[in-house]
Write a protein that holds these residues in place. Structure first.
Motif, PDB file in Angstrom:
ATOM      1  N   ARG A 211      -1.503   2.655   5.566  1.00 34.67           N
ATOM      2  CA  ARG A 211      -1.687   4.059   5.166  1.00 34.67           C
ATOM      3  C   ARG A 211      -0.517   4.912   5.685  1.00 34.67           C
ATOM      4  O   ARG A 211       0.007   5.784   4.979  1.00 34.67           O
ATOM      5  N   LEU A 212      -0.092   4.630   6.942  1.00 32.57           N
ATOM      6  CA  LEU A 212       1.045   5.366   7.501  1.00 32.57           C
ATOM      7  C   LEU A 212       2.320   5.069   6.705  1.00 32.57           C
ATOM      8  O   LEU A 212       3.120   5.974   6.430  1.00 32.57           O
ATOM      9  N   LEU A 213       2.507   3.801   6.312  1.00 33.26           N
ATOM     10  CA  LEU A 213       3.687   3.428   5.527  1.00 33.26           C
ATOM     11  C   LEU A 213       3.673   4.109   4.156  1.00 33.26           C
ATOM     12  O   LEU A 213       4.713   4.563   3.667  1.00 33.26           O
ATOM     13  N   GLN A 214       2.476   4.215   3.543  1.00 29.53           N
ATOM     14  CA  GLN A 214       2.366   4.897   2.249  1.00 29.53           C
ATOM     15  C   GLN A 214       2.841   6.353   2.358  1.00 29.53           C
ATOM     16  O   GLN A 214       3.603   6.840   1.527  1.00 29.53           O
ATOM     17  N   GLN A 215       2.363   7.038   3.390  1.00 27.67           N
ATOM     18  CA  GLN A 215       2.729   8.439   3.573  1.00 27.67           C
ATOM     19  C   GLN A 215       4.239   8.580   3.844  1.00 27.67           C
ATOM     20  O   GLN A 215       4.890   9.491   3.346  1.00 27.67           O
ATOM     21  N   THR A 216       4.778   7.645   4.633  1.00 32.07           N
ATOM     22  CA  THR A 216       6.210   7.680   4.956  1.00 32.07           C
ATOM     23  C   THR A 216       7.064   7.441   3.717  1.00 32.07           C
ATOM     24  O   THR A 216       8.085   8.108   3.511  1.00 32.07           O
ATOM     25  N   LEU A 217       6.646   6.478   2.881  1.00 32.86           N
ATOM     26  CA  LEU A 217       7.382   6.213   1.644  1.00 32.86           C
ATOM     27  C   LEU A 217       7.319   7.418   0.699  1.00 32.86           C
ATOM     28  O   LEU A 217       8.264   7.699  -0.038  1.00 32.86           O
ATOM     29  N   ASP A 219       7.481  10.457   1.455  1.00 29.75           N
ATOM     30  CA  ASP A 219       8.433  11.492   1.864  1.00 29.75           C
ATOM     31  C   ASP A 219       9.876  10.987   1.936  1.00 29.75           C
ATOM     32  O   ASP A 219      10.797  11.789   2.075  1.00 29.75           O
ATOM     33  N   ASN A 220      10.093   9.643   1.892  1.00 28.88           N
ATOM     34  CA  ASN A 220      11.441   9.127   2.110  1.00 28.88           C
ATOM     35  C   ASN A 220      11.885   8.130   1.034  1.00 28.88           C
ATOM     36  O   ASN A 220      12.832   7.368   1.259  1.00 28.88           O
ATOM     37  N   TRP A 221      11.212   8.106  -0.126  1.00 30.79           N
ATOM     38  CA  TRP A 221      11.513   7.061  -1.104  1.00 30.79           C
ATOM     39  C   TRP A 221      12.966   7.100  -1.582  1.00 30.79           C
ATOM     40  O   TRP A 221      13.576   6.065  -1.815  1.00 30.79           O
ATOM     41  N   SER A 222      13.553   8.302  -1.719  1.00 30.27           N
ATOM     42  CA  SER A 222      14.937   8.373  -2.203  1.00 30.27           C
ATOM     43  C   SER A 222      15.916   7.850  -1.144  1.00 30.27           C
ATOM     44  O   SER A 222      16.924   7.218  -1.474  1.00 30.27           O
ATOM     45  N   ASP A 223      15.608   8.103   0.151  1.00 32.42           N
ATOM     46  CA  ASP A 223      16.477   7.621   1.225  1.00 32.42           C
ATOM     47  C   ASP A 223      16.427   6.106   1.354  1.00 32.42           C
ATOM     48  O   ASP A 223      17.350   5.502   1.919  1.00 32.42           O
ATOM     49  N   CYS A 224      15.363   5.501   0.872  1.00 33.95           N
ATOM     50  CA  CYS A 224      15.208   4.045   0.958  1.00 33.95           C
ATOM     51  C   CYS A 224      15.773   3.333  -0.274  1.00 33.95           C
ATOM     52  O   CYS A 224      15.609   2.114  -0.418  1.00 33.95           O
ATOM     53  N   GLY A 225      16.377   4.090  -1.194  1.00 36.13           N
ATOM     54  CA  GLY A 225      17.023   3.467  -2.350  1.00 36.13           C
ATOM     55  C   GLY A 225      16.137   3.273  -3.560  1.00 36.13           C
ATOM     56  O   GLY A 225      16.514   2.561  -4.496  1.00 36.13           O
ATOM     57  N   TYR A 226      14.942   3.911  -3.570  1.00 32.52           N
ATOM     58  CA  TYR A 226      14.056   3.804  -4.734  1.00 32.52           C
ATOM     59  C   TYR A 226      14.444   4.861  -5.776  1.00 32.52           C
ATOM     60  O   TYR A 226      14.897   5.961  -5.426  1.00 32.52           O
ATOM     61  N   SER A 227      14.184   4.548  -7.038  1.00 31.27           N
ATOM     62  CA  SER A 227      14.435   5.515  -8.108  1.00 31.27           C
ATOM     63  C   SER A 227      13.240   6.436  -8.336  1.00 31.27           C
ATOM     64  O   SER A 227      13.344   7.469  -8.995  1.00 31.27           O
ATOM     65  N   SER A 228      12.080   6.034  -7.784  1.00 33.28           N
ATOM     66  CA  SER A 228      10.865   6.852  -7.891  1.00 33.28           C
ATOM     67  C   SER A 228       9.959   6.557  -6.706  1.00 33.28           C
ATOM     68  O   SER A 228      10.199   5.611  -5.939  1.00 33.28           O
ATOM     69  N   ASP A 229       8.926   7.351  -6.558  1.00 29.82           N
ATOM     70  CA  ASP A 229       7.996   7.211  -5.429  1.00 29.82           C
ATOM     71  C   ASP A 229       7.192   5.914  -5.561  1.00 29.82           C
ATOM     72  O   ASP A 229       6.425   5.744  -6.504  1.00 29.82           O
ATOM     73  N   PRO A 230       7.346   4.966  -4.583  1.00 29.37           N
ATOM     74  CA  PRO A 230       6.612   3.698  -4.667  1.00 29.37           C
ATOM     75  C   PRO A 230       5.307   3.698  -3.866  1.00 29.37           C
ATOM     76  O   PRO A 230       4.673   2.662  -3.734  1.00 29.37           O
ATOM     77  N   SER A 231       4.911   4.853  -3.301  1.00 30.00           N
ATOM     78  CA  SER A 231       3.774   4.861  -2.384  1.00 30.00           C
ATOM     79  C   SER A 231       2.458   4.470  -3.051  1.00 30.00           C
ATOM     80  O   SER A 231       1.543   3.961  -2.403  1.00 30.00           O
ATOM     81  N   SER A 232       2.369   4.694  -4.357  1.00 26.79           N
ATOM     82  CA  SER A 232       1.126   4.328  -5.054  1.00 26.79           C
ATOM     83  C   SER A 232       1.174   2.892  -5.579  1.00 26.79           C
ATOM     84  O   SER A 232       0.219   2.410  -6.157  1.00 26.79           O
ATOM     85  N   GLY A 233       2.284   2.206  -5.369  1.00 27.85           N
ATOM     86  CA  GLY A 233       2.428   0.832  -5.851  1.00 27.85           C
ATOM     87  C   GLY A 233       1.884  -0.184  -4.860  1.00 27.85           C
ATOM     88  O   GLY A 233       1.115   0.132  -3.947  1.00 27.85           O
ATOM     89  N   SER A 234       2.324  -1.427  -5.028  1.00 34.20           N
ATOM     90  CA  SER A 234       1.829  -2.531  -4.207  1.00 34.20           C
ATOM     91  C   SER A 234       2.604  -2.613  -2.899  1.00 34.20           C
ATOM     92  O   SER A 234       3.826  -2.744  -2.895  1.00 34.20           O
ATOM     93  N   ILE A 235       1.868  -2.549  -1.778  1.00 29.21           N
ATOM     94  CA  ILE A 235       2.444  -2.727  -0.441  1.00 29.21           C
ATOM     95  C   ILE A 235       1.776  -3.957   0.163  1.00 29.21           C
ATOM     96  O   ILE A 235       0.556  -3.991   0.351  1.00 29.21           O
TER      97      ILE A 235
END
Length: 289
Positions: A211-217, A219-235
């Motif tokens: 859950r903490l990783l979802q929230q972090t992603l 807010d930081n998905w662009s800094d991690c090199g993603y083209s879109s927010d992956p927090s709702s995807g598969s972790i």
């Protein structure tokens, strides 16, 4: 700043550090060499004086006995060595060969590791035997000083405890009559209870870390090199726990990228180019209550 510029800057920093270290070593070597030369000259002058006395006696004896006088040869100061110097030279040469072998082995291991990671290899410089001998002498001197300080402290503690032991007087304990009642029954005491609460940070579950990783992603998905927010995807949890920055972490994968979350939820890390970069969230757009 590009990756090549970063590597160049890193190499320049290492080279500057090595140059500073070499300058310091050269200064120590010069100082040690001057001291060694002074002692060597003193020993040589004594040897010459003693040998000249022996030669004078031998010449006098040979003259009185009518024999040919063969003087004891006096070598040049650069060729002269005392017994202790010969012994030290042999031990130093043996230690130097062992040290060079160790450095060569370490350099080979580092070169292999750098080649595997694609990083520039900066070998550990191997000093010549003279530099090694002078540095070893300095280390031995520092070690002797430390050992002397420890011995002085031990002697001081020994004297202190001996004085305390001699001056100690035994006092017999006095029974407290108030611990028993007048009827002879055993006194009752209240059970001790600790008023302090345990404040140690707990270890959280894998679900909490996810859950903490979802929230972090979020807010930081662009800094991690993603083209879109992956927090709702598969972790996915990698079924492994690794130690990162002295903290045990759950290992997760999301969209082909690796993340680590501390078991006590104190940090979140993004694995990039073999390094773990800490991430944080902005306390905005909270996904969970």
């Amino acid at each position: 700043m590009t990756k090549e510029e970063k590597q160049t800057k890193k190499i320049e920093k290492k080279e500057a550090k090595l140059a500073k270290k070499e300058a310091k070593t050269e200064k120590q070597i010069a100082k040690a060499q001057a001291k060694a030369d002074k002692k060597h000259k003193k020993d040589y002058d004594k040897f010459v004086k003693d040998t000249e006395k022996k030669n004078a006696k031998l010449q006098q004896k040979a003259t009185s006995d009518g024999k040919e006088f063969v003087p004891i040869a006096i070598p040049a100061i650069d060729e002269y060595q005392t017994k202790s110097e010969i012994k030290t030279a042999k031990a130093t040469h043996k230690a130097y060969l062992k040290y060079v072998k160790k450095i060569d082995k370490k350099n080979a291991k580092m070169e292999k590791k750098c080649a595997k990671k694609g990083k520039p290899f900066v070998p550990i410089q191997v000093p010549d035997e003279e530099e090694f001998a002078n540095s070893t002498a300095n280390e031995n001197k520092a070690g002797k000083i430390i050992l002397m300080i420890i011995l002085l402290l031990l002697i001081w503690f020994l004297i202190y405890f001996m004085i305390m032991y001699i001056n100690y007087q035994y006092v017999a304990p006095v029974a407290d009559e108030t611990t028993t009642s007048s009827a002879g029954a055993a006194a009752e005491y209240e059970t001790y209870s600790n008023p302090h609460e345990i404040t140690t940070t707990p270890n959280y579950s894998i679900a909490d870390a996810k859950r903490l990783l979802q929230q972090t992603l979020r807010d930081n998905w662009s800094d991690c090199g993603y083209s879109s927010d992956p927090s709702s995807g598969s972790i996915s949890f990698n079924n492994s726990i690794e130690t990162i920055n002295s903290a045990e972490c759950y290992m997760f994968t999301c969209g082909g990228k690796t993340f680590a979350v501390a078991i006590n939820l104190s940090a979140v890390y993004y694995c990039h180019n073999g390094e773990y970069t800490p991430l944080s969230f902005n306390n905005t757009d909270i996904l969970f209550d």
